[in-house]
Design a protein around this motif. Structure first.
Motif, PDB file in Angstrom:
ATOM      1  N   ALA A  54       1.177  -4.003  -3.389  1.00 24.42           N
ATOM      2  CA  ALA A  54       0.954  -4.165  -1.945  1.00 24.42           C
ATOM      3  C   ALA A  54       0.424  -2.875  -1.325  1.00 24.42           C
ATOM      4  O   ALA A  54      -0.526  -2.904  -0.525  1.00 24.42           O
ATOM      5  CB  ALA A  54       2.257  -4.582  -1.264  1.00 24.42           C
ATOM      6  N   VAL A  55       1.012  -1.743  -1.685  1.00 22.53           N
ATOM      7  CA  VAL A  55       0.547  -0.465  -1.135  1.00 22.53           C
ATOM      8  C   VAL A  55      -0.877  -0.174  -1.616  1.00 22.53           C
ATOM      9  O   VAL A  55      -1.717   0.305  -0.852  1.00 22.53           O
ATOM     10  CB  VAL A  55       1.519   0.677  -1.506  1.00 22.53           C
ATOM     11  N   TYR A  56      -1.167  -0.503  -2.866  1.00 19.04           N
ATOM     12  CA  TYR A  56      -2.509  -0.281  -3.398  1.00 19.04           C
ATOM     13  C   TYR A  56      -3.525  -1.181  -2.696  1.00 19.04           C
ATOM     14  O   TYR A  56      -4.650  -0.749  -2.413  1.00 19.04           O
ATOM     15  CB  TYR A  56      -2.511  -0.531  -4.906  1.00 19.04           C
ATOM     16  N   ALA A  57      -3.134  -2.420  -2.391  1.00 19.46           N
ATOM     17  CA  ALA A  57      -4.039  -3.328  -1.662  1.00 19.46           C
ATOM     18  C   ALA A  57      -4.337  -2.782  -0.269  1.00 19.46           C
ATOM     19  O   ALA A  57      -5.483  -2.850   0.201  1.00 19.46           O
ATOM     20  CB  ALA A  57      -3.419  -4.719  -1.573  1.00 19.46           C
ATOM     21  N   VAL A  58      -3.322  -2.238   0.394  1.00 21.64           N
ATOM     22  CA  VAL A  58      -3.545  -1.619   1.708  1.00 21.64           C
ATOM     23  C   VAL A  58      -4.464  -0.411   1.569  1.00 21.64           C
ATOM     24  O   VAL A  58      -5.366  -0.206   2.390  1.00 21.64           O
ATOM     25  CB  VAL A  58      -2.194  -1.226   2.362  1.00 21.64           C
ATOM     26  N   ALA A  61      -7.962  -1.722   1.191  1.00 19.90           N
ATOM     27  CA  ALA A  61      -8.450  -2.296   2.451  1.00 19.90           C
ATOM     28  C   ALA A  61      -8.805  -1.204   3.452  1.00 19.90           C
ATOM     29  O   ALA A  61      -9.847  -1.283   4.120  1.00 19.90           O
ATOM     30  CB  ALA A  61      -7.392  -3.233   3.037  1.00 19.90           C
ATOM     31  N   VAL A  62      -7.978  -0.193   3.574  1.00 23.08           N
ATOM     32  CA  VAL A  62      -8.249   0.900   4.516  1.00 23.08           C
ATOM     33  C   VAL A  62      -9.464   1.693   4.054  1.00 23.08           C
ATOM     34  O   VAL A  62     -10.305   2.094   4.868  1.00 23.08           O
ATOM     35  CB  VAL A  62      -7.001   1.805   4.672  1.00 23.08           C
ATOM     36  N   SER A  86      -8.205   7.309   4.396  1.00 21.32           N
ATOM     37  CA  SER A  86      -7.882   6.839   3.049  1.00 21.32           C
ATOM     38  C   SER A  86      -7.071   7.897   2.304  1.00 21.32           C
ATOM     39  O   SER A  86      -6.245   7.567   1.447  1.00 21.32           O
ATOM     40  CB  SER A  86      -9.148   6.484   2.274  1.00 21.32           C
ATOM     41  N   VAL A  89      -3.537   7.291   3.405  1.00 19.71           N
ATOM     42  CA  VAL A  89      -2.994   6.100   2.751  1.00 19.71           C
ATOM     43  C   VAL A  89      -2.717   6.393   1.275  1.00 19.71           C
ATOM     44  O   VAL A  89      -1.721   5.950   0.715  1.00 19.71           O
ATOM     45  CB  VAL A  89      -3.944   4.893   2.924  1.00 19.71           C
TER      46      VAL A  89
END
Length: 179
Positions: A54-58, A61-62, A86, A89
């Motif tokens: 989930a953190v990697y997907a965010v 996306a960012v 980025s 993130v």
């Protein structure tokens, strides 16, 4: 002799559920003592994988949304993107991964204890193909009964060996008294 018996709050013969395993691993954040069941280990591994995914997907996306990957203009010249967002993130991803490392290490050591091995066997993962050996160890069933690392977390196998009685005299009497 009066023995103190461990009070069990749940039927330990039933495998742990997902949320219970995650709670136990977070509660035993850096507890390298004791034993961990297979269900505790694998549910924690699943939860850790889902959080990191989930953190990697965010992060992706960012990165895409802010154009941090850069772009190519009409003339074919590559331009640098805005990497500050980025980068932040990415830092969050690193902090989350680092925060999950210690509970993962602790549950793996407890899992190795459950199979009767020292936690130092974790270091075998640093050798070529050592990760496969560690995986096999984590898949193996518990050693029955208590071992040097504590009682069986499944609550089974805590009995005396065959032919011996856990406490007190033989309930059927002494065989020599009959003849």
């Amino acid at each position: 002799m009066n023995a103190v018996r461990k009070v069990r709050t749940r039927d330990e013969r039933i495998p742990m559920g997902f949320t219970e395993a995650v709670k136990v691993c977070l509660r035993k954040y850096v507890d390298f003592k004791g034993r961990a069941r297979r269900s505790e280990y694998w549910f924690w591994t699943l939860a850790q994988g889902l959080v990191l995914l989930a953190v990697y997907a965010v992060l992706i996306a960012v990165t895409v949304a802010t154009g941090a990957l850069g772009s190519v203009d009409d003339s074919g010249v590559a331009t640098a993107g805005g990497g500050i967002v980025s980068g932040l993130v990415g830092l969050v991803f690193f902090v989350v991964a680092l925060g999950l490392f210690l509970p993962s290490l602790a549950v793996t050591v407890r899992r190795l204890h459950d199979t009767g091995r020292s936690g130092w066997w974790y270091l075998i993962s640093l050798a070529p193909f050592g990760g496969i050996v560690l995986l096999v160890f984590c898949v193996m069933d518990s050693t029955p009964g208590p071992n040097q690392f504590g009682p069986n977390p499944k609550g089974i196998g805590d009995f005396a060996p065959y032919g011996q009685f856990p406490s007190g005299p033989n309930q059927y009497g002494n065989p020599s008294q009959f003849g």
